[in-house]
Scaffold this motif. Structure first.
Motif, PDB file in Angstrom:
ATOM      1  N   PHE A 111     -11.456   5.761  38.919  1.00  0.00           N
ATOM      2  CA  PHE A 111     -12.047   7.085  39.019  1.00  0.00           C
ATOM      3  C   PHE A 111     -12.829   7.436  37.757  1.00  0.00           C
ATOM      4  CE2 PHE A 111      -8.356   7.004  41.772  1.00  0.00           C
ATOM      5  CZ  PHE A 111      -8.873   7.506  42.942  1.00  0.00           C
ATOM      6  N   SER A 112     -13.851   8.269  37.932  1.00  0.00           N
ATOM      7  CA  SER A 112     -14.660   8.699  36.799  1.00  0.00           C
ATOM      8  C   SER A 112     -13.962   9.823  36.048  1.00  0.00           C
ATOM      9  CB  SER A 112     -16.031   9.172  37.294  1.00  0.00           C
ATOM     10  OG  SER A 112     -15.896  10.387  38.015  1.00  0.00           O
ATOM     11  N   ASP A 113     -14.411  10.052  34.794  1.00  0.00           N
ATOM     12  CA  ASP A 113     -13.849  11.154  34.028  1.00  0.00           C
ATOM     13  C   ASP A 113     -14.225  12.498  34.642  1.00  0.00           C
ATOM     14  OD1 ASP A 113     -16.492  10.864  33.448  1.00  0.00           O
ATOM     15  OD2 ASP A 113     -16.243  10.705  31.270  1.00  0.00           O
ATOM     16  N   PHE A 114     -15.356  12.540  35.353  1.00  0.00           N
ATOM     17  CA  PHE A 114     -15.729  13.773  36.061  1.00  0.00           C
ATOM     18  C   PHE A 114     -14.689  14.102  37.133  1.00  0.00           C
ATOM     19  CE2 PHE A 114     -17.683  15.511  39.927  1.00  0.00           C
ATOM     20  CZ  PHE A 114     -18.133  16.736  39.458  1.00  0.00           C
ATOM     21  N   PHE A 115     -14.282  13.080  37.888  1.00  0.00           N
ATOM     22  CA  PHE A 115     -13.259  13.269  38.926  1.00  0.00           C
ATOM     23  C   PHE A 115     -11.967  13.793  38.304  1.00  0.00           C
ATOM     24  CE2 PHE A 115      -9.673  11.953  41.470  1.00  0.00           C
ATOM     25  CZ  PHE A 115     -10.080  12.101  42.780  1.00  0.00           C
ATOM     26  N   ALA A 116     -11.563  13.159  37.203  1.00  0.00           N
ATOM     27  CA  ALA A 116     -10.318  13.566  36.555  1.00  0.00           C
ATOM     28  C   ALA A 116     -10.409  14.990  36.020  1.00  0.00           C
ATOM     29  CB  ALA A 116      -9.983  12.595  35.418  1.00  0.00           C
TER      30      ALA A 116
END
Length: 332
Positions: free
Chosen positions: A106-111
């Motif tokens: 997962f991307s840091d945006f998702f997190a």
């Protein structure tokens, strides 16, 4: 910490008002295209990265709640801009310092938006029980199979739960490498099915429990076979009636005769009435397809008058004689 906004709609190549069906179709198409097993070398690495983003986009957009939250965010942010994770519109966005290794695929945006998958109290994934999906496919039948029914073996390609991730698409904190995060794998199986007599083109045969596997021990879905009638060399189907052509010589049409005609139960003897015209039809009662209410529809014989190609000289003289007679009269 600011992160870059991810345009999940752009990643899947769909408009923002796409339906759930369109989202699923776009995801499946891209997941097949970028599955790492289909690529080698640097292309494989590129495919793995693309599939991570594709899976992430689908994970958000397929879920109504996560999609709604993401869409609210999208009203204020554009692709490529930075997102700082502040609280807005009554929603909390995670602002903790995130270890990239914890994100898995997962991307840091998702997190920042949904929390780190697998972290206590923040996981957007639930190991819930979910019934398997129904599957619909075509079942090609010959006219004889439609008429008589019977047993038929078919080979079916479907998708079943990935045994490594049990349909979750995740292993640990990342995507399942075996299924590429899709949660399922292609499976081919042979099925022996019973065709009831009297099924008709466009009708559906249901096979309970032969659809996709359920999640978390839930029941499997059903398989729906939509009947498709294959073309037949002799018969045309008109609703439940049948039609076939029958060729007559001129003298048979003029004087009448008894001839053989094909039916789905074998050939029968048919009486041709004198004076039959080309294009007229004879009805064979009860020789058509089975009716829902019982009994059978009819079969029609389309009369076609054919001139023999191998006429003898004697036969030609008789036709000349007939022509003279007709010309000597009123010509009708």
């Amino acid at each position: 910490m600011a992160v870059k906004y991810q345009d999940y709609y752009e990643i899947l190549g769909i408009p923002r008002d796409a339906s759930a069906k369109d989202i699923k179709a776009a995801y499946r198409k891209l997941a097949r295209k970028w599955h790492p097993d289909l690529h080698t070398g640097k292309k494989k690495d590129e495919a793995e990265e693309k599939l991570k983003r594709i899976n992430e986009a689908y994970e958000v957009l397929k879920d109504n709640d996560k999609r709604a939250k993401y869409d609210r965010l999208g009203e204020n942010w554009q692709a490529g801009q930075e997102f700082d994770g502040a609280d807005r519109d009554g929603f909390h966005y995670y602002r903790t310092n995130i270890n990239p290794e914890d994100l898995g695929g997962f991307s840091d945006f998702f997190a920042s938006l949904f929390g780190v998958p697998g972290a206590a109290g923040t996981s957007p994934f639930q190991s819930a029980s979910r019934p398997g999906q129904d599957i619909e496919t075509n079942l090609d039948l010959t006219l004889e199979e439609l008429y008589h029914g019977g047993n038929k073996s078919i080979r079916l390609t479907s998708r079943q739960l990935c045994p490594d991730c049990q349909g979750q698409g995740l292993r640990g904190r990342g995507f399942c490498s075996r299924c590429g995060g899709t949660g399922n794998l292609p499976e081919e199986k042979n099925l022996d099915i019973k065709i009831p007599p009297g099924v008709y083109a466009g009708s559906t045969i249901r096979l309970k429990g032969q659809g996709s596997q359920g999640l978390g021990g839930a029941a499997a879905g059903d398989l729906y076979l939509k009947v498709n009638l294959l073309p037949h060399p002799l018969f045309k189907v008109q609703e439940r009636d049948l039609e076939t052509s029958i060729s007559l010589r001129p003298e048979q049409a003029v004087l009448g005769d008894k001839v053989k005609a094909p039916t789905l139960e074998g050939s029968v003897t048919v009486t041709i009435p004198a004076g039959s015209r080309n294009g007229s039809r004879l009805r064979l009662k009860g020789k058509g397809l089975p009716l829902k209410e019982g009994g059978r529809a009819d079969q029609y014989l389309l009369i076609q008058i054919d001139i023999p190609r191998d006429l003898t000289e004697e036969e030609k003289n008789l036709y000349r004689k007939l022509k003279e007679i007709r010309q000597g009269g009123d010509g009708k």
